[in-house]
Design an enzyme around this catalytic site. Structure first.
Site, PDB file in Angstrom:
ATOM      1  N   LYS A  76       0.837  -1.207   0.000  1.00 30.84           N
ATOM      2  CA  LYS A  76       0.000   0.000   0.000  1.00 30.84           C
ATOM      3  C   LYS A  76       0.870   1.254   0.000  1.00 30.84           C
ATOM      4  O   LYS A  76       0.622   2.208  -0.741  1.00 30.84           O
ATOM      5  CB  LYS A  76      -0.928   0.004   1.229  1.00 30.84           C
ATOM      6  CG  LYS A  76      -2.105  -0.945   1.093  1.00 30.84           C
ATOM      7  CD  LYS A  76      -2.841  -1.165   2.409  1.00 30.84           C
ATOM      8  CE  LYS A  76      -3.895  -2.248   2.226  1.00 30.84           C
ATOM      9  NZ  LYS A  76      -4.521  -2.693   3.477  1.00 30.84           N
ATOM     10  N   ASP A  88     -11.229   2.995   4.352  1.00 27.47           N
ATOM     11  CA  ASP A  88     -11.665   1.599   4.259  1.00 27.47           C
ATOM     12  C   ASP A  88     -13.194   1.501   4.211  1.00 27.47           C
ATOM     13  O   ASP A  88     -13.735   0.448   3.878  1.00 27.47           O
ATOM     14  CB  ASP A  88     -11.155   0.810   5.476  1.00 27.47           C
ATOM     15  CG  ASP A  88     -10.043  -0.156   5.121  1.00 27.47           C
ATOM     16  OD1 ASP A  88      -9.862  -0.437   3.914  1.00 27.47           O
ATOM     17  OD2 ASP A  88      -9.357  -0.630   6.039  1.00 27.47           O
ATOM     18  N   GLN A 108      -4.773  -1.297   9.702  1.00 23.09           N
ATOM     19  CA  GLN A 108      -4.710  -2.632   9.105  1.00 23.09           C
ATOM     20  C   GLN A 108      -5.341  -3.665  10.057  1.00 23.09           C
ATOM     21  O   GLN A 108      -4.975  -3.740  11.229  1.00 23.09           O
ATOM     22  CB  GLN A 108      -3.237  -2.982   8.812  1.00 23.09           C
ATOM     23  CG  GLN A 108      -3.030  -4.302   8.109  1.00 23.09           C
ATOM     24  CD  GLN A 108      -3.601  -4.329   6.687  1.00 23.09           C
ATOM     25  OE1 GLN A 108      -3.437  -3.390   5.915  1.00 23.09           O
ATOM     26  NE2 GLN A 108      -4.286  -5.409   6.349  1.00 23.09           N
TER      27      GLN A 108
END
Ligand code: NDP
Length: 297
Positions: A54, A121, A98
């Site tokens: 990422k 997200d 994460q």
């Protein structure tokens, strides 16, 4: 019939190119550099790989990438304090924590402490509610990637019968909401669904997000249907070693379907591309600019 292969790798490269163009325009026209902060707690090897990749792609499209790597025993208070700092940082437009988090941390509490406008997200409860009510929101990256590929392949999805197998908060449920938003007739199937084969046979669009290797065989697929395979499963090869497969049996499904995403090289690459797209969207909205067309739901 042999299905058209929907090349997620190529499509993701195109999306990243569009993101890079918007980033350049934001820098040149407005003096703004979109910033993405990724927070990793602990040393889960798969998470470390995701975070590295990422970060690399964030820099490649010209955005600012910030990584916070915290020890596995980081306290909830310390993690929440870091998120608050990032919420208050005007140079950070997207925040991603994460998952999974170590067991002592309350995942819902942590996710819901992120400023919803920076929740790239799309897991914050406010964004879930906005998506469910058809309002502008941050959309979870994997389902957004699936939607982009479906729109690209079909144009309009209006009136199509869609079956989503899996009802997770990360993939299945938001995928169903997005398909509903595009006027599909949507069925969500799960582990208690009766006669799954018959349910799937009705579908013009099948999205498989189950986590069971090659579970969907070709004789469940309506001829000409589009199959989007979200699953990522590692299985043993007969000759030794392992390989990645999806939730559908690729060979038999490709023989019947009109179009299909491969694993690897289908949905997977789109997930990070959509994370970058969401960060640009968040940056534009934070600065009172319109969200880039084609990169949002
Ligand atoms: P979850 O385990 O959270 O959810 C799986 C879903 O599948 C559940 O709703 C479960 O039903 C359903 N299910 C399980 N067994 C069956 C069955 N026999 N028949 C029908 N439905 C069943 O998984 P995720 O949604 O997080 O992930 C799904 C897959 O997608 C995984 O392989 C994961 O690795 C992959 N993935 C890929 C991503 C990418 O970037 N390509 C990103 C995220 C996930 P129930 O609710 O009843 O238990």
């Amino acid at each position: 019939m042999s299905a058209t292969v929907i090349d997620g790798k190529a499509f993701a490269a195109k999306v990243r190119g569009q993101v890079a163009t918007h980033v350049t325009a934001l820098k040149n026209d407005h003096g703004i550099t979109p910033g993405l902060a990724v927070v990793l707690v602990g040393e889960d090897p798969a998470s470390q790989v995701y975070v590295r990749s990422k970060g690399k792609m964030t820099v490649e499209v010209g955005m600012k990438s910030v990584e916070h790597k915290l020890d596995a025993d980081t306290s909830e208070a310390d993690l929440l304090a870091l998120i608050q700092k990032l919420n208050d940082d005007a140079q950070i437009h997207g925040i991603l924590v994460q998952l999974p988090l170590p067991d002592h941390l309350d995942e819902d509490l942590v996710i819901n402490s992120i400023d919803p406008a920076k929740d790239v997200d799309g897991f914050h409860i406010s964004n879930v509610g906005l998506l469910g009510t058809g309002q502008d929101s941050m959309v979870p990256c994997t389902p957004l990637g699936c939607l982009m590929m479906l729109r690209d392949h079909h144009g309009s999805l209006s009136g199509m019968d869609a079956v989503v197998i899996g009802r997770s908060n990360i993939v299945g449920k938001p995928m169903a909401q997005l398909l509903l938003g595009d006027s599909c007739t949507v069925t969500i199937a799960h582990s208690r669904t009766k006669d799954l084969a018959e349910v799937v046979r009705r579908a013009d669009i099948v999205v498989a997000a189950v986590g069971r290797p090659q579970m969907v065989p070709g004789d469940w697929i309506k001829p000409g249907a589009t199959v989007i395979d979200v699953g990522i499963n590692r299985i043993d090869k007969p000759e030794g070693g392992t390989r990645l497969v999806g939730d559908v049996d690729y060979e038999s499904c490709a023989a019947v379907a009109g179009a299909i995403t491969p694993v690897p090289g289908g949905v997977g690459p789109m997930t990070i591309a959509c994370l970058l797209a969401n960060t640009v969207t968040a940056c534009c909205r934070a600065n009172g600019l319109p969200a880039p067309e084609g990169l949002t739901a």
